[in-house]
Design a protein around this motif. Structure first.
Motif, PDB file in Angstrom:
ATOM      1  N   PHE A 126       1.021  -1.235  -0.109  1.00  0.00           N
ATOM      2  CA  PHE A 126       0.036  -0.061   0.050  1.00  0.00           C
ATOM      3  C   PHE A 126       0.924   1.270   0.003  1.00  0.00           C
ATOM      4  CE2 PHE A 126      -2.162   3.279   2.138  1.00  0.00           C
ATOM      5  CZ  PHE A 126      -3.425   3.752   1.466  1.00  0.00           C
ATOM      6  N   CYS A 127       0.495   2.275  -1.068  1.00  0.00           N
ATOM      7  CA  CYS A 127       1.145   3.381  -1.087  1.00  0.00           C
ATOM      8  C   CYS A 127       0.791   4.395   0.009  1.00  0.00           C
ATOM      9  CB  CYS A 127       1.155   3.879  -2.530  1.00  0.00           C
ATOM     10  SG  CYS A 127       2.077   5.585  -2.727  1.00  0.00           S
ATOM     11  N   ILE A 128       1.558   4.994   0.864  1.00  0.00           N
ATOM     12  CA  ILE A 128       1.068   5.890   1.877  1.00  0.00           C
ATOM     13  C   ILE A 128       0.834   7.082   1.539  1.00  0.00           C
ATOM     14  CG2 ILE A 128       1.607   4.355   3.896  1.00  0.00           C
ATOM     15  CD1 ILE A 128       4.099   6.499   4.356  1.00  0.00           C
ATOM     16  N   ASP A 129       1.464   7.860   0.513  1.00  0.00           N
ATOM     17  CA  ASP A 129       1.584   8.957   0.251  1.00  0.00           C
ATOM     18  C   ASP A 129       0.755   9.423  -1.161  1.00  0.00           C
ATOM     19  OD1 ASP A 129       3.532   8.230  -1.424  1.00  0.00           O
ATOM     20  OD2 ASP A 129       4.564   9.962  -1.222  1.00  0.00           O
ATOM     21  N   TYR A 130      -0.039   8.462  -1.587  1.00  0.00           N
ATOM     22  CA  TYR A 130      -0.731   8.423  -3.063  1.00  0.00           C
ATOM     23  C   TYR A 130      -1.623   9.750  -3.004  1.00  0.00           C
ATOM     24  CZ  TYR A 130      -2.927   8.192  -7.464  1.00  0.00           C
ATOM     25  OH  TYR A 130      -3.501   8.109  -8.614  1.00  0.00           O
ATOM     26  N   ASP A 131      -2.723   9.755  -2.109  1.00  0.00           N
ATOM     27  CA  ASP A 131      -3.562  10.841  -1.909  1.00  0.00           C
ATOM     28  C   ASP A 131      -4.624  10.297  -0.624  1.00  0.00           C
ATOM     29  OD1 ASP A 131      -5.692   8.748  -2.623  1.00  0.00           O
ATOM     30  OD2 ASP A 131      -6.257   9.716  -4.367  1.00  0.00           O
ATOM     31  N   SER A 132      -5.109  11.265  -0.203  1.00  0.00           N
ATOM     32  CA  SER A 132      -5.839  11.242   1.110  1.00  0.00           C
ATOM     33  C   SER A 132      -6.924  10.483   1.085  1.00  0.00           C
ATOM     34  CB  SER A 132      -6.356  12.823   1.459  1.00  0.00           C
ATOM     35  OG  SER A 132      -7.171  13.294   0.691  1.00  0.00           O
ATOM     36  N   ASP A 133      -7.594  10.210   0.025  1.00  0.00           N
ATOM     37  CA  ASP A 133      -8.751   9.417  -0.005  1.00  0.00           C
ATOM     38  C   ASP A 133      -8.303   7.931   0.051  1.00  0.00           C
ATOM     39  OD1 ASP A 133     -10.526  11.616  -0.471  1.00  0.00           O
ATOM     40  OD2 ASP A 133     -10.787  11.069  -2.769  1.00  0.00           O
ATOM     41  N   SER A 134      -7.249   7.525  -0.565  1.00  0.00           N
ATOM     42  CA  SER A 134      -6.961   6.060  -0.230  1.00  0.00           C
ATOM     43  C   SER A 134      -6.139   5.701   0.990  1.00  0.00           C
ATOM     44  CB  SER A 134      -5.848   5.880  -1.569  1.00  0.00           C
ATOM     45  OG  SER A 134      -4.711   6.502  -1.636  1.00  0.00           O
ATOM     46  N   THR A 140      -9.335   3.457   7.551  1.00  0.00           N
ATOM     47  CA  THR A 140     -10.649   3.474   8.201  1.00  0.00           C
ATOM     48  C   THR A 140     -10.766   1.720   8.253  1.00  0.00           C
ATOM     49  OG1 THR A 140     -11.408   5.187   7.196  1.00  0.00           O
ATOM     50  CG2 THR A 140     -13.105   3.452   8.219  1.00  0.00           C
ATOM     51  N   SER A 141     -10.375   1.065   6.882  1.00  0.00           N
ATOM     52  CA  SER A 141     -10.602  -0.605   7.029  1.00  0.00           C
ATOM     53  C   SER A 141      -9.702  -1.211   8.016  1.00  0.00           C
ATOM     54  CB  SER A 141     -10.557  -1.145   5.694  1.00  0.00           C
ATOM     55  OG  SER A 141      -9.143  -1.127   4.876  1.00  0.00           O
ATOM     56  N   ILE A 142      -8.282  -1.224   8.061  1.00  0.00           N
ATOM     57  CA  ILE A 142      -7.580  -1.707   8.895  1.00  0.00           C
ATOM     58  C   ILE A 142      -7.097  -1.100  10.004  1.00  0.00           C
ATOM     59  CG2 ILE A 142      -6.409  -3.010   6.755  1.00  0.00           C
ATOM     60  CD1 ILE A 142      -3.692  -1.206   7.495  1.00  0.00           C
ATOM     61  N   GLY A 143      -7.362   0.123  10.306  1.00  0.00           N
ATOM     62  CA  GLY A 143      -7.183   0.970  11.343  1.00  0.00           C
ATOM     63  C   GLY A 143      -5.970   1.652  11.300  1.00  0.00           C
ATOM     64  N   GLN A 181      -2.307  13.887   7.930  1.00  0.00           N
ATOM     65  CA  GLN A 181      -2.858  13.843   9.341  1.00  0.00           C
ATOM     66  C   GLN A 181      -3.930  14.718   9.841  1.00  0.00           C
ATOM     67  OE1 GLN A 181       0.370  16.536  11.633  1.00  0.00           O
ATOM     68  NE2 GLN A 181       0.444  14.290  12.323  1.00  0.00           N
ATOM     69  N   LYS A 182      -4.091  15.712   9.075  1.00  0.00           N
ATOM     70  CA  LYS A 182      -5.425  16.704   9.582  1.00  0.00           C
ATOM     71  C   LYS A 182      -6.706  16.162   9.133  1.00  0.00           C
ATOM     72  CE  LYS A 182      -2.512  21.042   9.430  1.00  0.00           C
ATOM     73  NZ  LYS A 182      -2.754  22.355   9.189  1.00  0.00           N
ATOM     74  N   ALA A 183      -6.800  15.018   8.332  1.00  0.00           N
ATOM     75  CA  ALA A 183      -8.115  14.570   7.827  1.00  0.00           C
ATOM     76  C   ALA A 183      -8.455  13.352   8.636  1.00  0.00           C
ATOM     77  CB  ALA A 183      -7.741  14.059   6.576  1.00  0.00           C
ATOM     78  N   TYR A 184      -7.770  13.058   9.748  1.00  0.00           N
ATOM     79  CA  TYR A 184      -8.470  11.981  10.386  1.00  0.00           C
ATOM     80  C   TYR A 184      -7.564  12.119  12.115  1.00  0.00           C
ATOM     81  CZ  TYR A 184      -3.782  10.011   9.533  1.00  0.00           C
ATOM     82  OH  TYR A 184      -2.402   9.922   9.516  1.00  0.00           O
ATOM     83  N   THR A 185      -8.109  11.292  13.159  1.00  0.00           N
ATOM     84  CA  THR A 185      -7.416  11.263  14.426  1.00  0.00           C
ATOM     85  C   THR A 185      -7.025   9.853  14.593  1.00  0.00           C
ATOM     86  OG1 THR A 185      -9.631  10.916  15.249  1.00  0.00           O
ATOM     87  CG2 THR A 185      -8.893  13.145  15.244  1.00  0.00           C
ATOM     88  N   VAL A 186      -5.868   9.948  15.188  1.00  0.00           N
ATOM     89  CA  VAL A 186      -5.157   8.668  15.644  1.00  0.00           C
ATOM     90  C   VAL A 186      -4.383   9.022  16.924  1.00  0.00           C
ATOM     91  CG1 VAL A 186      -3.085   9.030  14.155  1.00  0.00           C
ATOM     92  CG2 VAL A 186      -3.816   6.540  14.922  1.00  0.00           C
ATOM     93  N   GLU A 187      -3.943   8.206  17.749  1.00  0.00           N
ATOM     94  CA  GLU A 187      -3.163   8.240  18.862  1.00  0.00           C
ATOM     95  C   GLU A 187      -1.712   7.800  18.178  1.00  0.00           C
ATOM     96  OE1 GLU A 187      -2.459   9.694  22.540  1.00  0.00           O
ATOM     97  OE2 GLU A 187      -4.536   8.941  22.221  1.00  0.00           O
ATOM     98  N   ASP A 188      -0.707   8.445  17.860  1.00  0.00           N
ATOM     99  CA  ASP A 188       0.386   8.045  17.186  1.00  0.00           C
ATOM    100  C   ASP A 188       1.166   7.192  18.254  1.00  0.00           C
ATOM    101  OD1 ASP A 188       2.627   7.774  15.845  1.00  0.00           O
ATOM    102  OD2 ASP A 188       3.035   9.896  15.394  1.00  0.00           O
ATOM    103  N   PRO A 189       1.101   6.066  17.751  1.00  0.00           N
ATOM    104  CA  PRO A 189       2.247   4.910  18.724  1.00  0.00           C
ATOM    105  C   PRO A 189       3.393   4.936  18.415  1.00  0.00           C
ATOM    106  CG  PRO A 189       0.838   3.821  16.584  1.00  0.00           C
ATOM    107  CD  PRO A 189       0.683   5.195  16.448  1.00  0.00           C
ATOM    108  N   ILE A 190       3.993   5.690  17.434  1.00  0.00           N
ATOM    109  CA  ILE A 190       5.386   5.518  16.796  1.00  0.00           C
ATOM    110  C   ILE A 190       6.237   5.988  18.040  1.00  0.00           C
ATOM    111  CG2 ILE A 190       6.876   5.737  14.901  1.00  0.00           C
ATOM    112  CD1 ILE A 190       4.647   5.720  13.157  1.00  0.00           C
TER     113      ILE A 190
END
Ligand SMILES: [Zn+2]
Ligand SMILES: [Zn+2]
Length: 260
Positions: A126-134, A140-143, A181-190
């Protein structure tokens, strides 16, 4: 900040058609003294983005190099030009990547190692920087947390000399996972500090990358200011880069950031 060490060219299918000379002229105009071209090296996997345009084609590599050699000669009096690649760390395809790097050993020290693709299943990257939609769809599907952890694991491997002595020891846009990152919320575990400790231990440098400033859902540098503070604290070196994909972006934001 007189050096731009992360630059793309018209050999990249997702860059503009600006000629390499236009990039160089822009750099000279902006007073830069040194440039490193780092075109996306051909991928060892089938490109998984819809547009299939993530990297340079294998048949263009020799022409990319010879064009830049001509430029080194032509502009020798005005600016220093280095030749490198932005090499993807593709988990599970280390062997093919080593074979590529072995063909071009003289460019490894000017190259960047980046993680753009996460292996989610054996043949699923999975390409992480292609676009915000993908990105949001996948998160949303894998968390989102799962995706972040996968990124951390992949980066850990990339920072552990995955190609032995052929590993480019400059890590690209360390926190690229934050691009939307401004498009969703996550507790950054890294554990970002642990990743930088590892980078330091293995004698990597950071790509201090200003392209994030122009990303509407991020608007910061990669790494961000807090991470750069930590890098400075532990003596982890960095190199500035615009990640320009069009000539006018050469050296972007360099003048508004003080040298650390
Ligand atoms: Zn690119
Ligand atoms: Zn990149």
């Amino acid at each position: 900040m007189k050096r731009d060490n992360h630059i793309h060219t018209n050999y990249c299918p997702h860059a503009s058609s600006d000629s390499i000379e236009m990039y160089i002229e822009e750099a000279i105009l902006k007073g830069l003294k040194e440039l490193t071209f780092t075109e996306h090296a051909p991928l060892p996997i089938k490109d998984s983005v819809p547009t299939k345009d993530s990297a340079m084609r294998m048949e263009d590599v020799e022409r990319y190099i010879s064009t830049l050699k001509d430029m080194q000669y032509k502009y020798a009096e005005m600016i220093r030009i280095h030749i490198g690649f932005e090499v993807d760390y593709i988990e599970g395809h280390e062997k093919e990547t080593i074979d590529f790097l072995k063909k071009y050993p003289e460019y490894i020290e000017y190259s960047i190692l980046s993680v753009h693709f996460l292996q989610l299943k054996p043949n699923d990257y999975f390409c992480i920087d292609y676009d915000s939609d993908s990105f949001i769809q996948k998160g949303t599907s894998i968390g989102f947390e799962t995706m972040y952890r996968r990124y951390e694991e992949t980066l850990t491997k990339a920072l552990s000399l995955p190609f032995g002595e052929w590993t480019p020891k400059k890590i690209g846009h360390l926190n690229l996972i934050h691009k939307f990152q401004k498009a969703y919320t996550v507790e950054d575990p890294i554990q970002w500090e642990a990743l930088m400790d590892l980078a330091k231990m293995n004698h990597y440098r950071l790509d201090y990358n200003f392209s994030g400033m122009d990303k509407p859902l991020y608007k910061k540098t990669y790494p961000n200011a807090d991470m750069m503070m930590y890098a400075k604290k532990i003596g982890l070196n960095y190199e500035t880069g615009s990640d320009a994909h069009q000539a006018k972006d050469i050296g972007r934001y360099f003048s508004s950031f003080e040298e650390f």
